[in-house]
Design a protein around this motif. Structure first.
Motif, mmCIF file in Angstrom:
data_model
loop_
_atom_site.group_PDB
_atom_site.id
_atom_site.type_symbol
_atom_site.label_atom_id
_atom_site.label_comp_id
_atom_site.label_asym_id
_atom_site.label_seq_id
_atom_site.Cartn_x
_atom_site.Cartn_y
_atom_site.Cartn_z
ATOM 1 N N LYS A 17 12.848 -15.675 -12.394
ATOM 2 C CA LYS A 17 12.083 -16.029 -13.583
ATOM 3 C C LYS A 17 10.675 -15.473 -13.445
ATOM 4 N N GLY A 18 10.130 -15.029 -14.554
ATOM 5 C CA GLY A 18 8.777 -14.501 -14.572
ATOM 6 C C GLY A 18 8.566 -13.712 -15.846
ATOM 7 N N SER A 19 7.398 -13.145 -15.969
ATOM 8 C CA SER A 19 7.107 -12.315 -17.137
ATOM 9 C C SER A 19 7.850 -10.989 -16.999
ATOM 10 N N GLY A 20 7.929 -10.256 -18.078
ATOM 11 C CA GLY A 20 8.577 -8.944 -18.060
ATOM 12 C C GLY A 20 8.012 -8.021 -16.987
ATOM 13 N N PRO A 21 6.679 -7.873 -16.907
ATOM 14 C CA PRO A 21 6.105 -7.013 -15.870
ATOM 15 C C PRO A 21 6.387 -7.522 -14.453
ATOM 16 N N GLN A 22 6.395 -8.835 -14.249
ATOM 17 C CA GLN A 22 6.687 -9.375 -12.928
ATOM 18 C C GLN A 22 8.120 -9.070 -12.512
ATOM 19 N N ILE A 23 9.045 -9.272 -13.405
ATOM 20 C CA ILE A 23 10.447 -8.999 -13.103
ATOM 21 C C ILE A 23 10.639 -7.511 -12.818
ATOM 22 N N LYS A 24 9.965 -6.667 -13.596
ATOM 23 C CA LYS A 24 10.065 -5.222 -13.391
ATOM 24 C C LYS A 24 9.560 -4.840 -11.998
ATOM 25 N N ARG A 25 8.389 -5.327 -11.622
ATOM 26 C CA ARG A 25 7.817 -5.006 -10.305
ATOM 27 C C ARG A 25 8.720 -5.520 -9.185
ATOM 28 N N PHE A 26 9.237 -6.725 -9.351
ATOM 29 C CA PHE A 26 10.109 -7.299 -8.337
ATOM 30 C C PHE A 26 11.368 -6.454 -8.172
ATOM 31 N N THR A 45 15.169 12.917 8.414
ATOM 32 C CA THR A 45 13.777 12.506 8.587
ATOM 33 C C THR A 45 13.000 12.661 7.278
ATOM 34 N N GLU A 46 13.232 13.756 6.586
ATOM 35 C CA GLU A 46 12.534 13.987 5.317
ATOM 36 C C GLU A 46 12.913 12.929 4.285
ATOM 37 N N ASP A 47 14.185 12.572 4.241
ATOM 38 C CA ASP A 47 14.646 11.546 3.302
ATOM 39 C C ASP A 47 13.983 10.201 3.607
ATOM 40 N N VAL A 48 13.862 9.889 4.885
ATOM 41 C CA VAL A 48 13.235 8.626 5.291
ATOM 42 C C VAL A 48 11.773 8.619 4.870
ATOM 43 N N GLU A 49 11.075 9.732 5.061
ATOM 44 C CA GLU A 49 9.664 9.807 4.677
ATOM 45 C C GLU A 49 9.488 9.572 3.187
ATOM 46 N N VAL A 50 10.329 10.182 2.385
ATOM 47 C CA VAL A 50 10.247 10.029 0.928
ATOM 48 C C VAL A 50 10.562 8.592 0.526
ATOM 49 N N ALA A 51 11.641 8.034 1.075
ATOM 50 C CA ALA A 51 12.040 6.669 0.732
ATOM 51 C C ALA A 51 10.973 5.662 1.167
ATOM 52 N N LEU A 52 10.367 5.878 2.320
ATOM 53 C CA LEU A 52 9.322 4.982 2.802
ATOM 54 C C LEU A 52 8.097 5.054 1.903
ATOM 55 N N GLU A 53 7.728 6.249 1.508
ATOM 56 C CA GLU A 53 6.588 6.405 0.590
ATOM 57 C C GLU A 53 6.860 5.693 -0.736
ATOM 58 N N GLN A 54 8.051 5.847 -1.273
ATOM 59 C CA GLN A 54 8.408 5.185 -2.528
ATOM 60 C C GLN A 54 8.374 3.667 -2.382
ATOM 61 N N LYS A 55 8.935 3.164 -1.277
ATOM 62 C CA LYS A 55 8.946 1.724 -1.049
ATOM 63 C C LYS A 55 7.525 1.190 -0.897
ATOM 64 N N ASN A 56 6.678 1.912 -0.169
ATOM 65 C CA ASN A 56 5.296 1.474 0.004
ATOM 66 C C ASN A 56 4.542 1.439 -1.317
ATOM 67 N N GLN A 57 4.778 2.412 -2.186
ATOM 68 C CA GLN A 57 4.113 2.422 -3.490
ATOM 69 C C GLN A 57 4.575 1.245 -4.337
ATOM 70 N N LYS A 58 5.866 0.984 -4.337
ATOM 71 C CA LYS A 58 6.403 -0.151 -5.103
ATOM 72 C C LYS A 58 5.889 -1.470 -4.526
ATOM 73 N N ALA A 59 5.730 -1.542 -3.198
ATOM 74 C CA ALA A 59 5.197 -2.747 -2.565
ATOM 75 C C ALA A 59 3.735 -2.972 -2.974
ATOM 76 N N LYS A 60 2.966 -1.906 -3.097
ATOM 77 C CA LYS A 60 1.576 -2.027 -3.560
ATOM 78 C C LYS A 60 1.532 -2.536 -4.994
ATOM 79 N N ASN A 61 2.405 -1.995 -5.849
ATOM 80 C CA ASN A 61 2.468 -2.461 -7.239
ATOM 81 C C ASN A 61 2.839 -3.941 -7.283
ATOM 82 N N PHE A 62 3.790 -4.335 -6.450
ATOM 83 C CA PHE A 62 4.212 -5.731 -6.367
ATOM 84 C C PHE A 62 3.027 -6.597 -5.944
#
Length: 72
Positions: A17-26, A45-62
């Motif tokens: 439960k949450g607002s639309g933006p909260q649910i999206k970020r989660f 290794t390259e795939d891991v670097e990309v996936a880690l960068e994406q996860k870190n960016q999404k974690a910052k948004n969260f």
């Protein structure tokens, strides 16, 4: 525990439960965490670097949306 189960590829039933933006970020950070886990299991290794960068960016948004750090 439920979120960790999802990241590990299980299918727990969760109602969020949450607002639309909260649910999206989660959802974004949860999917990025799951993707990183999968890439760590099978990717290069390259795939891991990309996936880690994406996860870190999404974690910052969260963190900006909720005011606390993503625990995974």
């Amino acid at each position: 525990v439920l979120f960790r189960s999802y990241i590990l590829g299980m299918r727990p039933q969760v109602e969020i439960k949450g607002s639309g933006p909260q649910i999206k970020r989660f959802k974004e950070v949860l999917e990025a965490s799951k993707n990183l886990y999968c890439v760590l299991q099978e990717g290069s290794t390259e795939d891991v670097e990309v996936a880690l960068e994406q996860k870190n960016q999404k974690a910052k948004n969260f963190s900006r949306e909720f005011g606390w750090r993503w625990p995974f």
